[in-house]
Scaffold this motif. Structure first.
Motif, PDB file in Angstrom:
ATOM      1  N   PHE A   1     -14.016  -2.199  20.213  1.00 36.94           N
ATOM      2  CA  PHE A   1     -14.334  -2.143  18.779  1.00 36.94           C
ATOM      3  C   PHE A   1     -14.411  -0.696  18.310  1.00 36.94           C
ATOM      4  O   PHE A   1     -15.084   0.138  18.913  1.00 36.94           O
ATOM      5  CB  PHE A   1     -15.647  -2.877  18.480  1.00 36.94           C
ATOM      6  N   HIS A   2     -13.691  -0.440  17.225  1.00 35.36           N
ATOM      7  CA  HIS A   2     -13.667   0.894  16.613  1.00 35.36           C
ATOM      8  C   HIS A   2     -13.303   0.711  15.145  1.00 35.36           C
ATOM      9  O   HIS A   2     -12.972  -0.406  14.712  1.00 35.36           O
ATOM     10  CB  HIS A   2     -12.651   1.803  17.328  1.00 35.36           C
TER      11      HIS A   2
ATOM     12  N   PHE B   1     -11.860   8.500  13.290  1.00 38.86           N
ATOM     13  CA  PHE B   1     -11.888   7.427  14.291  1.00 38.86           C
ATOM     14  C   PHE B   1     -13.290   7.358  14.889  1.00 38.86           C
ATOM     15  O   PHE B   1     -13.845   8.384  15.275  1.00 38.86           O
ATOM     16  CB  PHE B   1     -10.852   7.820  15.351  1.00 38.86           C
ATOM     17  N   GLU B   2     -13.870   6.162  14.932  1.00 36.42           N
ATOM     18  CA  GLU B   2     -15.225   6.000  15.487  1.00 36.42           C
ATOM     19  C   GLU B   2     -15.253   4.800  16.425  1.00 36.42           C
ATOM     20  O   GLU B   2     -14.863   3.697  16.030  1.00 36.42           O
ATOM     21  CB  GLU B   2     -16.212   5.780  14.320  1.00 36.42           C
ATOM     22  N   ILE B   3     -15.689   5.042  17.644  1.00 33.17           N
ATOM     23  CA  ILE B   3     -15.845   3.954  18.608  1.00 33.17           C
ATOM     24  C   ILE B   3     -17.242   3.369  18.441  1.00 33.17           C
ATOM     25  O   ILE B   3     -18.224   4.118  18.332  1.00 33.17           O
ATOM     26  CB  ILE B   3     -15.610   4.486  20.044  1.00 33.17           C
ATOM     27  N   ALA B   4     -17.333   2.049  18.406  1.00 31.32           N
ATOM     28  CA  ALA B   4     -18.642   1.401  18.197  1.00 31.32           C
ATOM     29  C   ALA B   4     -19.557   1.648  19.387  1.00 31.32           C
ATOM     30  O   ALA B   4     -19.119   1.629  20.531  1.00 31.32           O
ATOM     31  CB  ALA B   4     -18.435  -0.100  18.004  1.00 31.32           C
ATOM     32  N   ARG B   5     -20.839   1.884  19.077  1.00 27.29           N
ATOM     33  CA  ARG B   5     -21.846   1.965  20.149  1.00 27.29           C
ATOM     34  C   ARG B   5     -22.399   0.557  20.344  1.00 27.29           C
ATOM     35  O   ARG B   5     -22.870  -0.080  19.383  1.00 27.29           O
ATOM     36  CB  ARG B   5     -22.939   2.954  19.759  1.00 27.29           C
ATOM     37  N   LYS B   6     -22.292   0.086  21.592  1.00 24.99           N
ATOM     38  CA  LYS B   6     -22.542  -1.332  21.877  1.00 24.99           C
ATOM     39  C   LYS B   6     -23.902  -1.824  21.345  1.00 24.99           C
ATOM     40  O   LYS B   6     -23.960  -2.787  20.583  1.00 24.99           O
ATOM     41  CB  LYS B   6     -22.443  -1.572  23.386  1.00 24.99           C
ATOM     42  N   ALA B   7     -24.975  -1.132  21.723  1.00 24.58           N
ATOM     43  CA  ALA B   7     -26.315  -1.628  21.360  1.00 24.58           C
ATOM     44  C   ALA B   7     -26.479  -1.640  19.839  1.00 24.58           C
ATOM     45  O   ALA B   7     -27.025  -2.590  19.256  1.00 24.58           O
ATOM     46  CB  ALA B   7     -27.385  -0.751  22.010  1.00 24.58           C
ATOM     47  N   GLU B   8     -25.961  -0.595  19.208  1.00 22.83           N
ATOM     48  CA  GLU B   8     -26.115  -0.465  17.754  1.00 22.83           C
ATOM     49  C   GLU B   8     -25.356  -1.560  17.004  1.00 22.83           C
ATOM     50  O   GLU B   8     -25.867  -2.167  16.062  1.00 22.83           O
ATOM     51  CB  GLU B   8     -25.547   0.906  17.370  1.00 22.83           C
ATOM     52  N   ILE B   9     -24.120  -1.808  17.435  1.00 27.82           N
ATOM     53  CA  ILE B   9     -23.306  -2.786  16.696  1.00 27.82           C
ATOM     54  C   ILE B   9     -23.811  -4.213  16.974  1.00 27.82           C
ATOM     55  O   ILE B   9     -23.795  -5.069  16.084  1.00 27.82           O
ATOM     56  CB  ILE B   9     -21.785  -2.597  16.972  1.00 27.82           C
ATOM     57  N   ILE B  10     -24.351  -4.442  18.164  1.00 27.68           N
ATOM     58  CA  ILE B  10     -24.915  -5.781  18.440  1.00 27.68           C
ATOM     59  C   ILE B  10     -26.178  -5.987  17.600  1.00 27.68           C
ATOM     60  O   ILE B  10     -26.430  -7.072  17.081  1.00 27.68           O
ATOM     61  CB  ILE B  10     -25.188  -5.964  19.951  1.00 27.68           C
TER      62      ILE B  10
ATOM     63  N   GLU C   1     -21.742 -11.985  21.908  1.00 26.72           N
ATOM     64  CA  GLU C   1     -20.888 -12.256  23.070  1.00 26.72           C
ATOM     65  C   GLU C   1     -19.564 -11.478  22.976  1.00 26.72           C
ATOM     66  O   GLU C   1     -19.138 -10.825  23.935  1.00 26.72           O
ATOM     67  CB  GLU C   1     -20.629 -13.760  23.136  1.00 26.72           C
ATOM     68  N   LEU C   2     -18.963 -11.544  21.799  1.00 30.58           N
ATOM     69  CA  LEU C   2     -17.680 -10.851  21.593  1.00 30.58           C
ATOM     70  C   LEU C   2     -17.863  -9.337  21.688  1.00 30.58           C
ATOM     71  O   LEU C   2     -17.088  -8.623  22.349  1.00 30.58           O
ATOM     72  CB  LEU C   2     -17.137 -11.215  20.200  1.00 30.58           C
ATOM     73  N   LEU C   3     -18.918  -8.839  21.045  1.00 32.47           N
ATOM     74  CA  LEU C   3     -19.150  -7.388  21.017  1.00 32.47           C
ATOM     75  C   LEU C   3     -19.482  -6.865  22.419  1.00 32.47           C
ATOM     76  O   LEU C   3     -19.026  -5.789  22.813  1.00 32.47           O
ATOM     77  CB  LEU C   3     -20.276  -7.056  20.030  1.00 32.47           C
ATOM     78  N   ALA C   4     -20.252  -7.636  23.171  1.00 31.49           N
ATOM     79  CA  ALA C   4     -20.622  -7.196  24.527  1.00 31.49           C
ATOM     80  C   ALA C   4     -19.371  -7.090  25.392  1.00 31.49           C
ATOM     81  O   ALA C   4     -19.242  -6.207  26.228  1.00 31.49           O
ATOM     82  CB  ALA C   4     -21.618  -8.170  25.131  1.00 31.49           C
ATOM     83  N   ARG C   5     -18.435  -7.998  25.170  1.00 34.79           N
ATOM     84  CA  ARG C   5     -17.208  -8.012  25.964  1.00 34.79           C
ATOM     85  C   ARG C   5     -16.228  -6.916  25.534  1.00 34.79           C
ATOM     86  O   ARG C   5     -15.517  -6.349  26.353  1.00 34.79           O
ATOM     87  CB  ARG C   5     -16.535  -9.393  25.790  1.00 34.79           C
ATOM     88  N   LEU C   6     -16.226  -6.593  24.235  1.00 41.48           N
ATOM     89  CA  LEU C   6     -15.211  -5.666  23.716  1.00 41.48           C
ATOM     90  C   LEU C   6     -15.814  -4.347  23.224  1.00 41.48           C
ATOM     91  O   LEU C   6     -15.350  -3.778  22.237  1.00 41.48           O
ATOM     92  CB  LEU C   6     -14.386  -6.351  22.615  1.00 41.48           C
ATOM     93  N   CYS C   7     -16.886  -3.904  23.873  1.00 44.95           N
ATOM     94  CA  CYS C   7     -17.438  -2.565  23.615  1.00 44.95           C
ATOM     95  C   CYS C   7     -17.748  -1.924  24.960  1.00 44.95           C
ATOM     96  O   CYS C   7     -17.983  -2.628  25.947  1.00 44.95           O
ATOM     97  CB  CYS C   7     -18.752  -2.651  22.825  1.00 44.95           C
ATOM     98  N   HIS C   8     -17.826  -0.627  24.979  1.00 42.38           N
ATOM     99  CA  HIS C   8     -18.238   0.100  26.199  1.00 42.38           C
ATOM    100  C   HIS C   8     -19.750   0.168  26.252  1.00 42.38           C
ATOM    101  O   HIS C   8     -20.391   0.329  25.217  1.00 42.38           O
ATOM    102  CB  HIS C   8     -17.705   1.532  26.179  1.00 42.38           C
TER     103      HIS C   8
END
Ligand code: GUN
Length: 165
Positions: free
Chosen positions: A62-63, A141-150, A158-165
């Motif tokens: 996600f970005h 360009f911004e890469i999503a931060r997993k905890a923040e976007i969740i 579920e989707l974000l956890a799978r498709l984020c670093h």
């Protein structure tokens, strides 16, 4: 041709969001920051284009970018593009060449929306193209931060956890 042959032949290199890419076009003409919407911080090329390849098991995490991005399907297996808008609405597009089955040859990801992509299940690889105007710049360009976007969109955990670093 298989994915590794295409990566070699098209001179693709790893992309920070996942997968492999090569910039195939960057317009020589540019536009100054004053001529662009205020979210752009400096001069930009008028337009850029890339090849973008995802192998089985790879994904674009996600970005978001500041320009609309036009995706074109070229070869291989269909590709999912997952999009989450500001209000948390989720949509999925299938980019591919089976138009009768509802796949899209071309799709525009709107500017500033979070998105990710991956080969559809059982796919070996997907080769697409992406064009943006004004031209791509890593400052946009911004890469999503997993905890923040969740935290922002827990309904898609579920989707974000799978498709984020
Ligand atoms: N150039 C480098 N990365 C990208 C990207 O993700 N999209 C586009 N359109 N151009 C790029």
């Amino acid at each position: 041709m298989n994915a590794l042959e295409l990566i070699k032949s098209l001179h693709l290199i790893p992309h920070p969001e996942g997968g492999h890419f090569k910039e195939t076009y960057r317009s020589h003409e540019g536009v100054a920051a004053e001529g662009l919407p205020s979210r752009f911080t400096g001069k930009r090329s008028l337009c850029t284009a890339i090849y973008y390849l995802l192998q089985r098991g790879e994904r674009s995490i996600f970005h978001r970018i500041k320009s609309d991005e036009c995706w074109h399907f070229y070869a291989g297996h269909p590709l999912y593009i997952h999009i989450i808008d500001e209000d948390g609405n989720y949509s999925r597009v299938v980019l591919g060449n089976d138009y009768a089955a509802g796949q899209q040859f071309q799709f525009i990801v709107p500017a500033n929306k979070w998105f990710a992509s991956e080969p559809a299940p059982a796919g070996d690889f997907s080769l697409a193209g992406c064009s943006v105007s004004p031209g791509f710049d890593f400052d946009d360009f911004e890469i999503a931060r997993k905890a923040e976007i969740i935290r922002a969109f827990p309904q898609h955990e579920e989707l974000l956890a799978r498709l984020c670093h």
